[in-house]
Scaffold this active site. Sequence first.
Site, PDB file in Angstrom:
ATOM      1  N   PHE A   1      -1.703  11.076   8.608  1.00 40.03           N
ATOM      2  CA  PHE A   1      -1.350  10.229   9.686  1.00 40.03           C
ATOM      3  C   PHE A   1      -2.741   9.360  10.088  1.00 40.03           C
ATOM      4  CE2 PHE A   1       2.469  12.003   9.153  1.00 40.03           C
ATOM      5  CZ  PHE A   1       3.605  11.545   9.737  1.00 40.03           C
TER       6      PHE A   1
ATOM      7  N   TYR B   1       0.819  -1.227   0.011  1.00 40.97           N
ATOM      8  CA  TYR B   1       0.041   0.031   0.002  1.00 40.97           C
ATOM      9  C   TYR B   1       1.035   1.187   0.242  1.00 40.97           C
ATOM     10  CZ  TYR B   1      -2.715   3.650   1.692  1.00 40.97           C
ATOM     11  OH  TYR B   1      -3.264   4.815   2.242  1.00 40.97           O
TER      12      TYR B   1
END
Length: 336
Positions: A175, A147
């Site tokens: 984040f 990913y």
Amino acid sequence: MILVTGGAGYIGSHCVLALLEKGYEVTVFDNLSTGHMQTVTTLAHIGQDKFDFIEGDLSNHKDIAFVFGKKPIEAVIHFAAFSQVGESVANPSKYYRNNVVGTLNLLDVMKNFNVNKIVFSSTAATYGEPLRIPIDEKHPQKPINPYGQTKLAIEKIIDDYDRAYNLKSVRLRYFNVAGADSKTRIGEWHEPETHLIPNILKSTFSGGKTFEMYGTDYNTKDGTCVRDYINVEDLAQAHILALEYLKRGGKTDFFNLGTKEGNTVKEVFALCESITGQKIPVETMNRREGDPAELVANNSKAQRILKWNPEKTLEYSIKTAYRWESFLQKGVIKNA
């Protein structure tokens, strides 16, 4: 007109909502593989004549070209991607084909239609194992899963397209994202759900499973992982600021989006118990492979250049997420 790919998904839909509320005209392009038509219906109700939805897939050049031929697209905000780390390890082909090849198709159609501004949804996963905390944009990018590799590959492609074709971009490295729309119109809605906060909250409802806490032996203050949780509405505002930065003639750049603050899993768990007023059943599990002990953003660059400041607290994010989860559990989805 702003084109938002993946605008029926969690973060994309909140960005669309923020754009509409600021007066932008928006077209959402989504294949609904992970997004929801109910979300599209809600956004259409809010946006009225400033909103359009076109179902299509980035794997199909004709689908993408149809959108650009139908609408005078000024810029693109690109969310459409698969994003489950575990799945990317088990099935990297799916991730490289969808995330990287799909983005290449999008960029080529943009080039053909002379659209040269894109805000790209990247990730802190491009950094891999942190060498220092907090993580700034100069931190080496060494992803530890497919990913993250796909997102880093796209960042490099976008740089090359800038040099060759003058395609200007902002990539935003998120984040951990949390929360829901303040008015409970849209929210986080994954099937299956893999994120910490909604999974804790799901455990408070009838039929909810025992919450599994992975790893309590990290070198942190209470033994559990530390993460930087950014509110999804604050995140949406960052995308608008990035878009406006490009519209002013800003150069290609990249920014971390986080709060500079970290919370452990146990702290998040305790906050969820406090907000819901419930004792949540929990089972301690072994560490998951590839989970760093601590991930916290240095967001100074976004503050300085984009003038972005996250405003909402983790407690606020959990409260909005809990209201949204309550609506999901009851089968009630608000339209306005």
